[in-house]
Design a protein around this motif. Structure first.
Motif, PDB file in Angstrom:
ATOM      1  N   ALA A 143      69.654  63.053  51.524  1.00 22.63           N
ATOM      2  CA  ALA A 143      69.034  61.732  51.680  1.00 22.63           C
ATOM      3  C   ALA A 143      68.060  61.719  52.848  1.00 22.63           C
ATOM      4  CB  ALA A 143      70.122  60.681  51.882  1.00 22.63           C
ATOM      5  N   VAL A 144      68.430  62.335  53.951  1.00 25.47           N
ATOM      6  CA  VAL A 144      67.540  62.394  55.117  1.00 25.47           C
ATOM      7  C   VAL A 144      66.257  63.144  54.770  1.00 25.47           C
ATOM      8  CG1 VAL A 144      67.270  63.330  57.437  1.00 25.47           C
ATOM      9  CG2 VAL A 144      69.378  62.141  56.821  1.00 25.47           C
ATOM     10  N   LEU A 145      66.384  64.278  54.067  1.00 22.80           N
ATOM     11  CA  LEU A 145      65.213  65.061  53.681  1.00 22.80           C
ATOM     12  C   LEU A 145      64.292  64.267  52.754  1.00 22.80           C
ATOM     13  CD1 LEU A 145      66.866  68.551  53.031  1.00 22.80           C
ATOM     14  CD2 LEU A 145      65.463  67.875  54.989  1.00 22.80           C
ATOM     15  N   VAL A 146      64.887  63.596  51.769  1.00 22.66           N
ATOM     16  CA  VAL A 146      64.093  62.829  50.802  1.00 22.66           C
ATOM     17  C   VAL A 146      63.378  61.669  51.481  1.00 22.66           C
ATOM     18  CG1 VAL A 146      64.254  61.327  48.784  1.00 22.66           C
ATOM     19  CG2 VAL A 146      65.495  63.494  48.812  1.00 22.66           C
ATOM     20  N   LEU A 147      64.101  60.895  52.278  1.00 22.17           N
ATOM     21  CA  LEU A 147      63.494  59.736  52.934  1.00 22.17           C
ATOM     22  C   LEU A 147      62.457  60.159  53.973  1.00 22.17           C
ATOM     23  CD1 LEU A 147      66.642  57.450  53.386  1.00 22.17           C
ATOM     24  CD2 LEU A 147      64.850  57.301  51.642  1.00 22.17           C
ATOM     25  N   ALA A 148      62.695  61.278  54.649  1.00 17.96           N
ATOM     26  CA  ALA A 148      61.711  61.775  55.620  1.00 17.96           C
ATOM     27  C   ALA A 148      60.421  62.185  54.917  1.00 17.96           C
ATOM     28  CB  ALA A 148      62.297  62.944  56.402  1.00 17.96           C
ATOM     29  N   ALA A 149      60.554  62.852  53.763  1.00 17.76           N
ATOM     30  CA  ALA A 149      59.363  63.250  53.002  1.00 17.76           C
ATOM     31  C   ALA A 149      58.587  62.028  52.519  1.00 17.76           C
ATOM     32  CB  ALA A 149      59.778  64.127  51.821  1.00 17.76           C
ATOM     33  N   VAL A 150      59.303  61.009  52.057  1.00 22.54           N
ATOM     34  CA  VAL A 150      58.638  59.777  51.588  1.00 22.54           C
ATOM     35  C   VAL A 150      57.916  59.088  52.747  1.00 22.54           C
ATOM     36  CG1 VAL A 150      59.040  57.465  50.675  1.00 22.54           C
ATOM     37  CG2 VAL A 150      60.189  59.425  49.641  1.00 22.54           C
ATOM     38  N   ALA A 151      58.560  59.010  53.908  1.00 18.32           N
ATOM     39  CA  ALA A 151      57.941  58.366  55.057  1.00 18.32           C
ATOM     40  C   ALA A 151      56.719  59.147  55.543  1.00 18.32           C
ATOM     41  CB  ALA A 151      58.956  58.229  56.189  1.00 18.32           C
ATOM     42  N   LEU A 152      56.801  60.474  55.488  1.00 15.76           N
ATOM     43  CA  LEU A 152      55.715  61.316  56.001  1.00 15.76           C
ATOM     44  C   LEU A 152      54.489  61.281  55.100  1.00 15.76           C
ATOM     45  CD1 LEU A 152      54.976  63.298  58.270  1.00 15.76           C
ATOM     46  CD2 LEU A 152      55.893  65.144  56.852  1.00 15.76           C
ATOM     47  N   PHE A 153      54.706  61.237  53.789  1.00 14.63           N
ATOM     48  CA  PHE A 153      53.582  61.298  52.844  1.00 14.63           C
ATOM     49  C   PHE A 153      53.462  60.008  52.029  1.00 14.63           C
ATOM     50  CE2 PHE A 153      54.981  65.738  53.390  1.00 14.63           C
ATOM     51  CZ  PHE A 153      53.791  66.296  53.830  1.00 14.63           C
ATOM     52  N   TYR A 154      53.844  58.885  52.615  1.00 16.65           N
ATOM     53  CA  TYR A 154      53.856  57.638  51.856  1.00 16.65           C
ATOM     54  C   TYR A 154      52.466  57.277  51.342  1.00 16.65           C
ATOM     55  CZ  TYR A 154      54.026  52.692  50.766  1.00 16.65           C
ATOM     56  OH  TYR A 154      53.884  51.486  50.139  1.00 16.65           O
ATOM     57  N   LYS A 155      51.451  57.304  52.207  1.00 14.80           N
ATOM     58  CA  LYS A 155      50.107  56.896  51.808  1.00 14.80           C
ATOM     59  C   LYS A 155      49.544  57.821  50.728  1.00 14.80           C
ATOM     60  CE  LYS A 155      48.861  54.678  56.185  1.00 14.80           C
ATOM     61  NZ  LYS A 155      47.919  54.678  57.337  1.00 14.80           N
ATOM     62  N   GLU A 156      49.755  59.132  50.916  1.00 11.38           N
ATOM     63  CA  GLU A 156      49.242  60.087  49.937  1.00 11.38           C
ATOM     64  C   GLU A 156      49.929  59.930  48.588  1.00 11.38           C
ATOM     65  OE1 GLU A 156      50.174  60.749  52.953  1.00 11.38           O
ATOM     66  OE2 GLU A 156      48.458  61.634  54.012  1.00 11.38           O
ATOM     67  N   LEU A 157      51.249  59.757  48.613  1.00 15.02           N
ATOM     68  CA  LEU A 157      51.981  59.563  47.362  1.00 15.02           C
ATOM     69  C   LEU A 157      51.599  58.248  46.696  1.00 15.02           C
ATOM     70  CD1 LEU A 157      55.560  60.852  48.330  1.00 15.02           C
ATOM     71  CD2 LEU A 157      54.009  61.859  46.645  1.00 15.02           C
ATOM     72  N   LEU A 158      51.333  57.231  47.497  1.00 15.51           N
ATOM     73  CA  LEU A 158      50.899  55.946  46.956  1.00 15.51           C
ATOM     74  C   LEU A 158      49.569  56.100  46.218  1.00 15.51           C
ATOM     75  CD1 LEU A 158      51.285  52.829  46.840  1.00 15.51           C
ATOM     76  CD2 LEU A 158      50.001  52.731  48.987  1.00 15.51           C
ATOM     77  N   PHE A 159      48.622  56.775  46.848  1.00 16.09           N
ATOM     78  CA  PHE A 159      47.315  57.015  46.237  1.00 16.09           C
ATOM     79  C   PHE A 159      47.463  57.849  44.969  1.00 16.09           C
ATOM     80  CE2 PHE A 159      42.728  58.580  47.301  1.00 16.09           C
ATOM     81  CZ  PHE A 159      42.264  57.897  46.188  1.00 16.09           C
ATOM     82  N   PHE A 160      48.273  58.903  45.069  1.00 14.35           N
ATOM     83  CA  PHE A 160      48.460  59.807  43.930  1.00 14.35           C
ATOM     84  C   PHE A 160      49.104  59.098  42.741  1.00 14.35           C
ATOM     85  CE2 PHE A 160      51.763  62.525  41.939  1.00 14.35           C
ATOM     86  CZ  PHE A 160      50.928  63.274  41.115  1.00 14.35           C
ATOM     87  N   CYS A 161      50.095  58.259  42.991  1.00 10.32           N
ATOM     88  CA  CYS A 161      50.825  57.612  41.901  1.00 10.32           C
ATOM     89  C   CYS A 161      49.983  56.557  41.198  1.00 10.32           C
ATOM     90  CB  CYS A 161      52.109  56.986  42.434  1.00 10.32           C
ATOM     91  SG  CYS A 161      53.383  58.200  42.879  1.00 10.32           S
ATOM     92  N   PHE A 162      49.174  55.822  41.946  1.00 15.54           N
ATOM     93  CA  PHE A 162      48.391  54.755  41.339  1.00 15.54           C
ATOM     94  C   PHE A 162      47.072  55.249  40.753  1.00 15.54           C
ATOM     95  CE2 PHE A 162      51.190  51.916  43.718  1.00 15.54           C
ATOM     96  CZ  PHE A 162      51.362  50.893  42.810  1.00 15.54           C
ATOM     97  N   ASP A 163      46.507  56.306  41.334  1.00 13.60           N
ATOM     98  CA  ASP A 163      45.195  56.781  40.863  1.00 13.60           C
ATOM     99  C   ASP A 163      45.105  58.294  41.042  1.00 13.60           C
ATOM    100  OD1 ASP A 163      42.612  57.051  40.012  1.00 13.60           O
ATOM    101  OD2 ASP A 163      41.701  55.948  41.662  1.00 13.60           O
ATOM    102  N   PRO A 164      45.721  59.076  40.152  1.00 11.35           N
ATOM    103  CA  PRO A 164      45.699  60.540  40.297  1.00 11.35           C
ATOM    104  C   PRO A 164      44.284  61.108  40.292  1.00 11.35           C
ATOM    105  CG  PRO A 164      47.328  59.858  38.667  1.00 11.35           C
ATOM    106  CD  PRO A 164      46.522  58.656  39.005  1.00 11.35           C
ATOM    107  N   LEU A 165      43.401  60.581  39.442  1.00 11.70           N
ATOM    108  CA  LEU A 165      42.036  61.088  39.373  1.00 11.70           C
ATOM    109  C   LEU A 165      41.280  60.771  40.668  1.00 11.70           C
ATOM    110  CD1 LEU A 165      41.058  60.186  35.683  1.00 11.70           C
ATOM    111  CD2 LEU A 165      41.783  62.396  36.611  1.00 11.70           C
ATOM    112  N   GLY A 166      41.485  59.573  41.189  1.00  7.92           N
ATOM    113  CA  GLY A 166      40.854  59.221  42.457  1.00  7.92           C
ATOM    114  C   GLY A 166      41.364  60.075  43.605  1.00  7.92           C
TER     115      GLY A 166
END
Length: 284
Positions: A143-166
């Motif tokens: 859980a610590v590893l997963v939540l740390a990864a989400v917190a570290l790359f939140y903006k990038e994952l947000l961009f990737f999930c909503f607009d992969p081509l962008g």
């Protein structure tokens, strides 16, 4: 208060409630990404694909959770390979891979049980009341590893999930983020399989996030509210299981499903009952 305190007198209930809180939290956070990317079936595919890894790890005498994680990653890579190297759509690739892995896992488990008196079937439906301190520790580390990864790359994952081509046009390593998300899903499923089993884990991955999606507009709000719904559902399901003597995993799933349907009916923007209410401004 006695109803709340009584189950806490037992060590197995303390461990079960702790792991239920952890699982309810991380499943909701990762499930939010799957919901946004419309990949709900991916969680189901990876969860069913863990079984052969469990059986092979047991045969080889290594950590079964490590075997489950490796099998989950292999299945995710195989789904992506089929989708990118053939005209087969992604949902069809998921169905092919998870059914093949699930069938192989059942065959291997059957073979193992012929020579060893061990019950691996509880990984199908969960056995949260039987968790050990070691398993609680391993789940907390994941859980610590997963939540740390989400917190570290939140903006990038947000961009990737909503607009992969962008995201790709902006220079982000889309393939790496896709692989990373697959790994996070596999880790989350591995952490959850002892609590609710590989068959029911999809409910915790998707349902809390879906309920939150009906209530709040932004992804970080969906994650936070979904985590709260997952934690409340897990704790409530455990208490319901304790007092009614029903299986804990299905009890948790039924509670979270009930909360989803409640949100579906009463959501301010999407609620089915709210739509039928007459608008006060339109009344004479």
């Amino acid at each position: 208060m006695e109803l709340l305190i009584e189950p806490l007198q037992y060590g197995f209930m303390q461990r079960s409630l702790l792991i239920a809180v952890i699982v309810g939290m991380i499943c909701s956070v990762i499930g939010s990404y799957l919901l946004v990317r419309r990949l709900a079936l991916l969680g189901d595919a990876i969860s069913h694909s863990l079984l052969p890894g469990l059986a092979i790890a047991f045969i080889l005498g290594v950590n079964i959770y490590l075997g489950a994680f490796v099998a989950g990653v292999i299945s995710a890579v195989l789904i992506g390979w089929i989708h990118t190297r053939s005209p087969i759509k992604e949902d069809a690739a998921m169905g092919i891979v998870f059914s093949a892995f699930f069938s192989l896992g059942i065959i291997l488990i059957t073979i193992v049980q012929k020579t060893n008196k061990i019950d691996l079937n509880h990984f199908l439906f969960g056995n949260i009341l039987g968790v050990t301190l070691t398993e609680v520790r391993d789940t907390a580390i994941i859980a610590v590893l997963v939540l740390a990864a989400v917190a570290l790359f939140y903006k990038e994952l947000l961009f990737f999930c909503f607009d992969p081509l962008g995201a790709q046009a902006a220079g982000l390593p889309v393939s790496w983020f896709n692989a990373g998300l697959m790994i996070l899903v596999a880790l989350t499923v591995v952490a959850s399989m002892k609590a609710v089993g590989v068959i029911l884990v999809l409910a915790l991955l998707i349902t809390p996030a879906a309920a939150a999606y009906l209530l709040v507009p932004r992804l970080h709000q969906v994650m936070l509210l979904g985590a709260g719904i997952g934690v409340v559902s897990s704790i409530s399901g455990m208490y319901f299981s304790y007092y009614t003597n029903v299986p804990s995993g299905p009890a948790i799933v039924m509670v979270v499903s009930g909360l989803f349907f409640l949100a579906l009916l009463l959501s301010p923007n999407y609620g089915l009952l709210m739509r039928t209410r007459p608008n006060a401004k339109s009344q004479p």
